[in-house]
Design a protein around this motif. Structure first.
Motif, mmCIF file in Angstrom:
data_model
loop_
_atom_site.group_PDB
_atom_site.id
_atom_site.type_symbol
_atom_site.label_atom_id
_atom_site.label_comp_id
_atom_site.label_asym_id
_atom_site.label_seq_id
_atom_site.Cartn_x
_atom_site.Cartn_y
_atom_site.Cartn_z
ATOM 1 N N ALA A 183 10.579 14.084 -2.971
ATOM 2 C CA ALA A 183 9.436 13.338 -2.426
ATOM 3 C C ALA A 183 9.812 11.869 -2.231
ATOM 4 O O ALA A 183 9.446 11.248 -1.232
ATOM 5 N N ASP A 184 10.567 11.317 -3.170
ATOM 6 C CA ASP A 184 11.015 9.921 -3.067
ATOM 7 C C ASP A 184 11.927 9.723 -1.852
ATOM 8 O O ASP A 184 11.853 8.687 -1.176
ATOM 9 N N ALA B 77 12.607 7.226 3.689
ATOM 10 C CA ALA B 77 12.999 7.360 5.100
ATOM 11 C C ALA B 77 12.053 6.641 6.058
ATOM 12 O O ALA B 77 12.372 6.495 7.234
ATOM 13 N N ILE B 78 10.895 6.179 5.586
ATOM 14 C CA ILE B 78 9.992 5.477 6.501
ATOM 15 C C ILE B 78 10.285 3.983 6.474
ATOM 16 O O ILE B 78 10.885 3.475 5.537
ATOM 17 N N ALA C 299 0.797 -1.225 0.000
ATOM 18 C CA ALA C 299 0.000 0.000 0.000
ATOM 19 C C ALA C 299 0.831 1.277 0.000
ATOM 20 O O ALA C 299 0.520 2.217 -0.747
ATOM 21 N N LEU C 300 1.864 1.348 0.813
ATOM 22 C CA LEU C 300 2.619 2.595 0.914
ATOM 23 C C LEU C 300 3.309 2.973 -0.398
ATOM 24 O O LEU C 300 3.164 4.119 -0.846
ATOM 25 N N MET D 183 6.030 9.218 10.213
ATOM 26 C CA MET D 183 5.443 8.158 11.029
ATOM 27 C C MET D 183 4.973 8.758 12.341
ATOM 28 O O MET D 183 5.619 9.656 12.875
ATOM 29 N N ASP D 184 3.837 8.264 12.816
ATOM 30 C CA ASP D 184 3.250 8.612 14.111
ATOM 31 C C ASP D 184 2.503 9.943 14.132
ATOM 32 O O ASP D 184 1.553 10.082 14.875
ATOM 33 N N ALA D 185 2.902 10.928 13.357
ATOM 34 C CA ALA D 185 2.211 12.216 13.318
ATOM 35 C C ALA D 185 2.414 12.834 11.940
ATOM 36 O O ALA D 185 3.458 12.633 11.312
#
Length: 161
Positions: free
Chosen positions: A97-98, A103-104, A32-33, A59-61
């Motif tokens: 953007a990539d 980074a996640i 999905a991501l 992530m998280d926020a």
């Protein structure tokens, strides 16, 4: 007397079965991501590059930083008459953007993953109002059509890429 054999094997099997939901969630996230990232950024029209540059993953926020300026100083070209993807300022802003996406990590699939865009014009682009409703290059938006496509793909049992 009752003897219970293979308790170690049973406990190991139980431990493995507890990991199954986590692995399934991670598999869905790993599909999905990237799907969302590729679809949203490829559908984002580019003139200055600012709207594309400001797709930021976290992530998280959600990302709450001020909008970033577009990268690249080359002329934008006749973007309204160009197909999406061929704009001169797309590559350098797409790379930014990539990098945000790269980074996640889905190591912990129970975290929240956010895609944010704080660019001033993103709502107008999403709702097909820019540059004008008659000349919008993404009249159905970027996020709305991506969410619809993702839901269909996930309902169809999409597998990890």
């Amino acid at each position: 007397m009752i003897e219970l054999g293979g308790v170690d094997k049973f406990l190991k099997g139980l431990e493995e079965s507890l990991k199954l939901p986590e692995e399934l969630i991670r598999m869905k996230l790993n599909y999905a991501l990237p799907f969302v990232h590729e679809e949203v950024t490829s559908k984002t029209p580019v003139w200055s590059g600012k709207s594309l540059r400001n797709w930021v993953w976290s992530m998280d926020a959600p990302n709450s930083s001020a909008p970033k300026e577009a990268l690249g100083s080359m002329p934008p070209g006749p973007t309204n008459s160009m197909p999406l993807g061929s704009e001169p300022r797309r590559p350098v802003n797409q790379a930014a953007a990539d990098a945000s996406f790269a980074a996640i990590s889905t190591r912990d699939p129970f975290r929240q993953f956010w895609l944010s865009n704080n660019s001033e014009n993103i709502e107008g682009l999403e709702y097909g109002q820019l540059p004008t409703p008659g000349r919008s290059r993404s009249p159905k938006g970027m996020v709305r059509v991506t969410v619809q496509s993702l839901m269909l793909a996930l309902e169809g049992g999409a597998k990890s890429k």
